[in-house]
Design a protein around this motif. Structure first.
Motif, mmCIF file in Angstrom:
data_model
loop_
_atom_site.group_PDB
_atom_site.id
_atom_site.type_symbol
_atom_site.label_atom_id
_atom_site.label_comp_id
_atom_site.label_asym_id
_atom_site.label_seq_id
_atom_site.Cartn_x
_atom_site.Cartn_y
_atom_site.Cartn_z
ATOM 1 N N THR A 1 -34.586 92.389 47.827
ATOM 2 C CA THR A 1 -34.850 93.183 49.031
ATOM 3 C C THR A 1 -33.522 93.441 49.718
ATOM 4 O OG1 THR A 1 -35.104 91.299 50.531
ATOM 5 C CG2 THR A 1 -37.101 92.043 49.349
ATOM 6 N N VAL A 2 -33.516 94.369 50.656
ATOM 7 C CA VAL A 2 -32.299 94.672 51.407
ATOM 8 C C VAL A 2 -31.783 93.404 52.091
ATOM 9 C CG1 VAL A 2 -31.413 95.906 53.427
ATOM 10 C CG2 VAL A 2 -32.761 97.126 51.714
ATOM 11 N N ASP A 3 -32.665 92.677 52.763
ATOM 12 C CA ASP A 3 -32.228 91.484 53.490
ATOM 13 C C ASP A 3 -31.714 90.394 52.552
ATOM 14 O OD1 ASP A 3 -32.705 92.597 55.989
ATOM 15 O OD2 ASP A 3 -34.745 91.818 56.104
ATOM 16 N N LEU A 4 -32.411 90.157 51.451
ATOM 17 C CA LEU A 4 -31.948 89.149 50.489
ATOM 18 C C LEU A 4 -30.608 89.550 49.871
ATOM 19 C CD1 LEU A 4 -35.254 88.234 48.597
ATOM 20 C CD2 LEU A 4 -33.918 86.736 50.120
ATOM 21 N N ALA A 5 -30.465 90.816 49.540
ATOM 22 C CA ALA A 5 -29.206 91.291 48.953
ATOM 23 C C ALA A 5 -28.064 91.133 49.948
ATOM 24 C CB ALA A 5 -29.339 92.751 48.513
ATOM 25 N N ALA A 6 -28.309 91.506 51.199
ATOM 26 C CA ALA A 6 -27.266 91.393 52.221
ATOM 27 C C ALA A 6 -26.848 89.936 52.414
ATOM 28 C CB ALA A 6 -27.766 91.979 53.540
ATOM 29 N N GLU A 7 -27.827 89.047 52.439
ATOM 30 C CA GLU A 7 -27.535 87.627 52.598
ATOM 31 C C GLU A 7 -26.759 87.089 51.396
ATOM 32 O OE1 GLU A 7 -30.061 83.503 52.882
ATOM 33 O OE2 GLU A 7 -30.903 85.264 53.869
ATOM 34 N N THR A 8 -27.187 87.459 50.201
ATOM 35 C CA THR A 8 -26.534 87.001 48.966
ATOM 36 C C THR A 8 -25.094 87.494 48.887
ATOM 37 O OG1 THR A 8 -28.614 86.846 47.769
ATOM 38 C CG2 THR A 8 -26.640 87.110 46.446
ATOM 39 N N ILE A 9 -24.874 88.762 49.233
ATOM 40 C CA ILE A 9 -23.546 89.366 49.108
ATOM 41 C C ILE A 9 -22.662 89.022 50.304
ATOM 42 C CG2 ILE A 9 -22.312 91.586 48.959
ATOM 43 C CD1 ILE A 9 -24.897 92.623 47.489
ATOM 44 N N GLY A 10 -23.294 88.818 51.472
ATOM 45 C CA GLY A 10 -22.534 88.511 52.677
ATOM 46 C C GLY A 10 -22.111 89.737 53.463
ATOM 47 N N GLY B 1 -34.893 95.912 41.664
ATOM 48 C CA GLY B 1 -33.659 96.164 40.928
ATOM 49 C C GLY B 1 -33.433 97.645 40.684
ATOM 50 N N VAL B 2 -34.249 98.471 41.344
ATOM 51 C CA VAL B 2 -34.179 99.916 41.111
ATOM 52 C C VAL B 2 -32.838 100.462 41.598
ATOM 53 C CG1 VAL B 2 -35.243 102.165 41.583
ATOM 54 C CG2 VAL B 2 -36.674 100.127 41.314
ATOM 55 N N CYS B 3 -32.238 101.277 40.757
ATOM 56 C CA CYS B 3 -30.964 101.902 41.081
ATOM 57 C C CYS B 3 -30.905 103.244 40.349
ATOM 58 C CB CYS B 3 -29.805 100.995 40.658
ATOM 59 S SG CYS B 3 -29.724 100.695 38.879
ATOM 60 N N PRO B 4 -29.944 104.093 40.709
ATOM 61 C CA PRO B 4 -29.847 105.400 40.047
ATOM 62 C C PRO B 4 -28.986 105.400 38.788
ATOM 63 C CG PRO B 4 -28.313 105.315 41.860
ATOM 64 C CD PRO B 4 -29.039 103.988 41.855
ATOM 65 N N PHE B 5 -28.754 104.220 38.210
ATOM 66 C CA PHE B 5 -27.885 104.089 37.045
ATOM 67 C C PHE B 5 -28.665 103.577 35.841
ATOM 68 C CE2 PHE B 5 -25.707 102.344 40.900
ATOM 69 C CZ PHE B 5 -25.048 103.504 41.255
ATOM 70 N N GLY B 6 -28.301 104.028 34.643
ATOM 71 C CA GLY B 6 -28.940 103.527 33.432
ATOM 72 C C GLY B 6 -30.428 103.799 33.403
ATOM 73 N N PRO C 1 -25.309 99.018 45.748
ATOM 74 C CA PRO C 1 -26.593 99.301 45.108
ATOM 75 C C PRO C 1 -26.936 98.210 44.089
ATOM 76 C CG PRO C 1 -24.899 100.729 44.211
ATOM 77 C CD PRO C 1 -24.240 99.891 45.284
ATOM 78 N N ALA C 2 -28.232 98.063 43.828
ATOM 79 C CA ALA C 2 -28.703 97.136 42.788
ATOM 80 C C ALA C 2 -28.242 97.650 41.426
ATOM 81 C CB ALA C 2 -30.228 97.034 42.824
ATOM 82 N N CYS C 3 -28.392 96.793 40.423
ATOM 83 C CA CYS C 3 -27.962 97.164 39.064
ATOM 84 C C CYS C 3 -29.043 96.879 38.034
ATOM 85 C CB CYS C 3 -26.670 96.443 38.714
ATOM 86 S SG CYS C 3 -25.250 97.119 39.578
ATOM 87 N N ALA D 1 -25.863 93.537 41.709
ATOM 88 C CA ALA D 1 -25.363 94.621 42.558
ATOM 89 C C ALA D 1 -23.968 94.988 42.077
ATOM 90 C CB ALA D 1 -25.313 94.195 44.020
ATOM 91 N N ILE D 2 -23.459 96.094 42.613
ATOM 92 C CA ILE D 2 -22.084 96.514 42.352
ATOM 93 C C ILE D 2 -21.570 97.137 43.644
ATOM 94 C CG2 ILE D 2 -22.778 98.800 41.472
ATOM 95 C CD1 ILE D 2 -20.371 98.570 39.480
ATOM 96 N N GLU D 3 -20.300 96.915 43.946
ATOM 97 C CA GLU D 3 -19.704 97.532 45.131
ATOM 98 C C GLU D 3 -19.081 98.859 44.727
ATOM 99 O OE1 GLU D 3 -16.776 96.507 48.892
ATOM 100 O OE2 GLU D 3 -16.657 95.235 47.109
#
Length: 166
Positions: free
Chosen positions: A28-37, A98-103, A124-126, A132-134
């Motif tokens: 989720t957005v919140d989990l990703a933000a927390e994980t990445i910082g 994990g939805v992203c516009p890649f692959g 974005p997720a990967c 994710a990737i920056e």
């Protein structure tokens, strides 16, 4: 596995090694933000909608943005209807979280919302619920083969407006 399709996608730019995989969920957005910082707004979320015919369309937006139905209809000429989790997997090859516009599994139209333009980089997720990737906005545009920038979201400008009014 869809993270493998994303890594294969990034290989053409020699960026597959930049895909980050986490021990914790970034589904989720919140989990990703927390994980990445980072703040949630810097998570680039990919939203999947029914397009015209059988083809889905993807909109990548800042993590704090929400689809504005009126803007969406004005931009695309039809009502915003999100895909079911099963349809998302069928159309993109990526599961929810994990939805992203890649692959992508299918060639889909990708649009980028202007809500992302206030950041130098986003995450974005990967293709998996822990990746994710920056990327810069220009990289997201290039790597996703985006058709164009659109303005179909709301909610993200609120803090900007409050500053101007106050």
């Amino acid at each position: 596995m869809s993270i493998e399709s994303v890594k294969a996608h990034f290989r053409q730019w020699n960026r597959e090694q930049d895909v980050m995989e986490f021990d914790t969920s970034s589904a989720t957005v919140d989990l990703a933000a927390e994980t990445i910082g980072v703040i949630p707004a810097r998570i680039a979320k990919t939203l999947s909608f029914r397009g015209e015919g059988e083809k889905a369309l993807l909109i990548v937006a800042a993590g704090d943005a929400k689809i504005d139905n009126k803007k969406f209809r004005h931009c695309f000429g039809f009502k915003a209807r999100m895909l079911t989790p099963e349809e998302v997997l069928e159309q993109t090859g990526h599961a929810i979280g994990g939805v992203c516009p890649f692959g992508l599994k299918n060639e889909l139209d990708v649009y980028l919302d202007v809500s992302m333009k206030r950041f130098d980089t986003l995450f974005p997720a990967c293709g998996s619920t822990n990746s994710a990737i920056e990327l810069t906005n220009e990289e997201i545009y290039r790597y996703s083969y985006a058709k164009e920038w659109v303005d179909v979201c709301k909610g993200w400008e609120d803090s900007e407006q409050e500053k101007k009014v106050g």
